[in-house]
Motif scaffolding. Structure first.
Motif, PDB file in Angstrom:
ATOM      1  N   VAL A  31       7.437  -2.762  16.515  1.00 16.39           N
ATOM      2  CA  VAL A  31       6.490  -1.605  16.095  1.00 16.39           C
ATOM      3  C   VAL A  31       4.843  -2.064  16.743  1.00 16.39           C
ATOM      4  N   SER A  32       4.611  -3.171  16.431  1.00 17.47           N
ATOM      5  CA  SER A  32       3.118  -3.354  16.752  1.00 17.47           C
ATOM      6  C   SER A  32       2.941  -3.275  18.347  1.00 17.47           C
TER       7      SER A  32
ATOM      8  N   ARG B 114      -0.942   6.528  20.041  1.00 19.77           N
ATOM      9  CA  ARG B 114      -1.943   6.507  18.702  1.00 19.77           C
ATOM     10  C   ARG B 114      -2.646   8.062  18.795  1.00 19.77           C
TER      11      ARG B 114
ATOM     12  N   ARG C  23       2.100  -9.754  13.102  1.00 16.65           N
ATOM     13  CA  ARG C  23       1.752  -8.245  12.708  1.00 16.65           C
ATOM     14  C   ARG C  23       0.370  -8.312  12.581  1.00 16.65           C
TER      15      ARG C  23
ATOM     16  N   GLY D  20      -2.032   3.423   5.945  1.00 20.54           N
ATOM     17  CA  GLY D  20      -1.883   2.862   7.343  1.00 20.54           C
ATOM     18  C   GLY D  20      -2.810   1.713   7.586  1.00 20.54           C
ATOM     19  N   ARG D  21      -3.384   1.672   8.752  1.00 22.15           N
ATOM     20  CA  ARG D  21      -4.353   0.636   9.239  1.00 22.15           C
ATOM     21  C   ARG D  21      -5.788   1.278   9.789  1.00 22.15           C
ATOM     22  N   ASP D  22      -5.653   2.651  10.029  1.00 24.88           N
ATOM     23  CA  ASP D  22      -6.915   2.918  10.627  1.00 24.88           C
ATOM     24  C   ASP D  22      -7.142   4.361  10.020  1.00 24.88           C
TER      25      ASP D  22
ATOM     26  N   ASP E  70      -2.374  -6.384  14.816  1.00 20.06           N
ATOM     27  CA  ASP E  70      -2.880  -5.349  14.195  1.00 20.06           C
ATOM     28  C   ASP E  70      -4.534  -5.418  14.056  1.00 20.06           C
TER      29      ASP E  70
ATOM     30  N   ALA F 135       2.516   0.345  18.669  1.00 22.75           N
ATOM     31  CA  ALA F 135       1.333   0.869  18.067  1.00 22.75           C
ATOM     32  C   ALA F 135      -0.099   0.825  18.960  1.00 22.75           C
TER      33      ALA F 135
ATOM     34  N   ARG G  44      -5.978  -5.807  18.291  1.00 21.23           N
ATOM     35  CA  ARG G  44      -5.948  -4.996  19.214  1.00 21.23           C
ATOM     36  C   ARG G  44      -6.913  -4.293  19.489  1.00 21.23           C
TER      37      ARG G  44
ATOM     38  N   LYS H 113       0.692  -1.311   0.067  1.00 17.76           N
ATOM     39  CA  LYS H 113       0.010   0.070  -0.101  1.00 17.76           C
ATOM     40  C   LYS H 113       0.927   1.323   0.087  1.00 17.76           C
TER      41      LYS H 113
ATOM     42  N   SER I 110       1.847   6.852   7.287  1.00 16.87           N
ATOM     43  CA  SER I 110       1.427   6.930   8.945  1.00 16.87           C
ATOM     44  C   SER I 110       2.307   5.960   9.651  1.00 16.87           C
ATOM     45  N   GLY I 111       2.688   4.723   8.607  1.00 18.54           N
ATOM     46  CA  GLY I 111       3.267   3.634   9.681  1.00 18.54           C
ATOM     47  C   GLY I 111       4.746   4.026   9.751  1.00 18.54           C
TER      48      GLY I 111
ATOM     49  N   TYR J 123       4.557   5.542  13.406  1.00 17.51           N
ATOM     50  CA  TYR J 123       4.742   4.468  14.320  1.00 17.51           C
ATOM     51  C   TYR J 123       6.172   3.995  14.617  1.00 17.51           C
ATOM     52  N   ARG J 124       6.594   3.754  13.175  1.00 16.83           N
ATOM     53  CA  ARG J 124       8.249   3.258  13.268  1.00 16.83           C
ATOM     54  C   ARG J 124       9.130   4.111  14.047  1.00 16.83           C
TER      55      ARG J 124
HETATM   56  O1   DC Z   1       2.631   0.001   7.392  1.00 19.10           O
HETATM   57  P1   DC Z   1       3.769  -0.497   8.325  1.00 19.10           P
HETATM   58  O2   DC Z   1       4.168  -1.665   8.215  1.00 19.10           O
HETATM   59  O3   DC Z   1       5.197   0.570   8.100  1.00 19.10           O
HETATM   60  O4   DC Z   1       3.319  -0.263   9.972  1.00 19.10           O
HETATM   61  C1   DC Z   1       4.159  -0.362  10.968  1.00 19.10           C
HETATM   62  C2   DC Z   1       3.270  -0.834  11.847  1.00 19.10           C
HETATM   63  O5   DC Z   1       2.441   0.578  12.620  1.00 19.10           O
HETATM   64  C3   DC Z   1       2.235  -1.700  11.848  1.00 19.10           C
HETATM   65  O6   DC Z   1       2.535  -2.972  12.449  1.00 19.10           O
HETATM   66  C4   DC Z   1       1.009  -1.411  12.305  1.00 19.10           C
HETATM   67  C5   DC Z   1       1.103  -0.027  12.926  1.00 19.10           C
HETATM   68  N1   DC Z   1       0.434   1.414  12.179  1.00 19.10           N
HETATM   69  C6   DC Z   1      -0.735   1.312  13.006  1.00 19.10           C
HETATM   70  O7   DC Z   1      -1.113   0.736  14.100  1.00 19.10           O
HETATM   71  N2   DC Z   1      -1.500   2.374  12.483  1.00 19.10           N
HETATM   72  C7   DC Z   1      -1.439   3.064  11.222  1.00 19.10           C
HETATM   73  N3   DC Z   1      -2.259   3.845  10.791  1.00 19.10           N
HETATM   74  C8   DC Z   1      -0.220   2.640  10.518  1.00 19.10           C
HETATM   75  C9   DC Z   1       0.751   1.740  11.146  1.00 19.10           C
END
Ligand code: DC
Length: 232
Positions: free
Chosen positions: A105-106, A115, A186, A135-137, A190, A109, A193, A17, A35-36, A39-40
């Motif tokens: 990272v998880s 967050r 992960r 990202g995820r959210d 992810d 996060a 959680r 993505k 956005s990941g 968090y990293r």
């Molecule tokens: O997309 P990535 O693999 O670089 O993301 C790294 C970590 O950050 C992934 O394990 C979950 C977290 N993350 C998150 O919780 N919320 C986001 N919007 C983006 C990433």
């Protein structure tokens, strides 16, 4: 002139993505935010300051107390055409992609205060619209009103293979099984959680890119972008 929109791209780790979101932003002249990477960068800060242990334990109280001192920004795209992530002004783009950061990272996060801080920053980036954020959210929490939402999915083996190749290209030789285990772990963290779990927003368009080439993905995205934004 059509108005600028917000594009939210969510999905599993290593679903491609970021590459897709970056290419889309460049093509339509939007700002891209990974956005990941944010968090990293916070995870790297925790590692460097002795707030993590190899078994995945995080010294949450110390990290939460340090949050006001952690600045995550992005610089303009450099010679490689990619914008880099800055942690308190230092370019950490390479370091935040290491396996060590990936495996820690998880748990970082899932910390609600982390967050909260990063979501507020992300929303600020989107104030002017004209942004692609992945990202995820993003489609569920950060920009629930985003005009275009995409949820990217592909099986864990396909994603682990991509990640393994990516690491190999960077000279980091890793065992495929270890990468696959990391991807699966992960996914588990992810999606299960408590705070902002990874899930498809009801109004998100689903994209299974397991068998698609980058060009096919771009065509799919541009088609959706044109019909949603009214731009041609
Ligand atoms: O997309 P990535 O693999 O670089 O993301 C790294 C970590 O950050 C992934 O394990 C979950 C977290 N993350 C998150 O919780 N919320 C986001 N919007 C983006 C990433």
């Amino acid at each position: 002139m059509s108005k600028k929109i917000i594009i939210a791209i969510d999905g599993y780790s290593s679903s491609g993505k970021s590459t897709m979101a970056r290419a889309l932003a460049r093509r339509i002249g939007y700002v891209y935010v990974d956005s990941g990477a944010m968090y990293r960068a916070v995870t790297l800060y925790a590692m460097r300051n002795g707030m993590t242990s190899p078994d995945g334990k995080i010294d949450t109280p110390r990290l939460v107390a340090a949050l006001p001192q952690i600045e995550v920004t992005f610089n303009a795209a450099g010679a490689d055409g990619v914008q880099h992530t800055l942690l308190n002004g230092e370019d950490v783009e390479k370091e935040i992609r290491s396996m060590e950061v990936s495996s820690l990272v998880s748990p970082v996060a899932v910390i609600p205060e982390v967050r909260e801080r990063l979501v507020a920053l992300q929303q600020k980036f989107g104030e002017e619209k004209g942004i692609v954020m992945d990202g995820r959210d993003i489609g569920t929490t950060v920009f629930p009103d985003a005009e275009m939402k995409v949820f990217v999915c592909a099986g864990p083996e396909v994603r682990a293979r991509r990640r393994w190749l990516e690491l190999k290209e960077k000279g980091e030789e890793t065992d495929f099984e270890a990468v696959l285990a990391n991807v699966k772990e992960r996914d588990r963290i992810d999606t299960t959680r408590e705070v902002s779990p990874l899930r498809k927003a009801e109004d998100a368009l689903e994209l299974d890119n397991g068998e698609m080439t980058p060009a096919e993905q771009m065509e799919w995205l541009m088609d959706k972008f044109y019909s949603i934004s009214g731009e041609k």
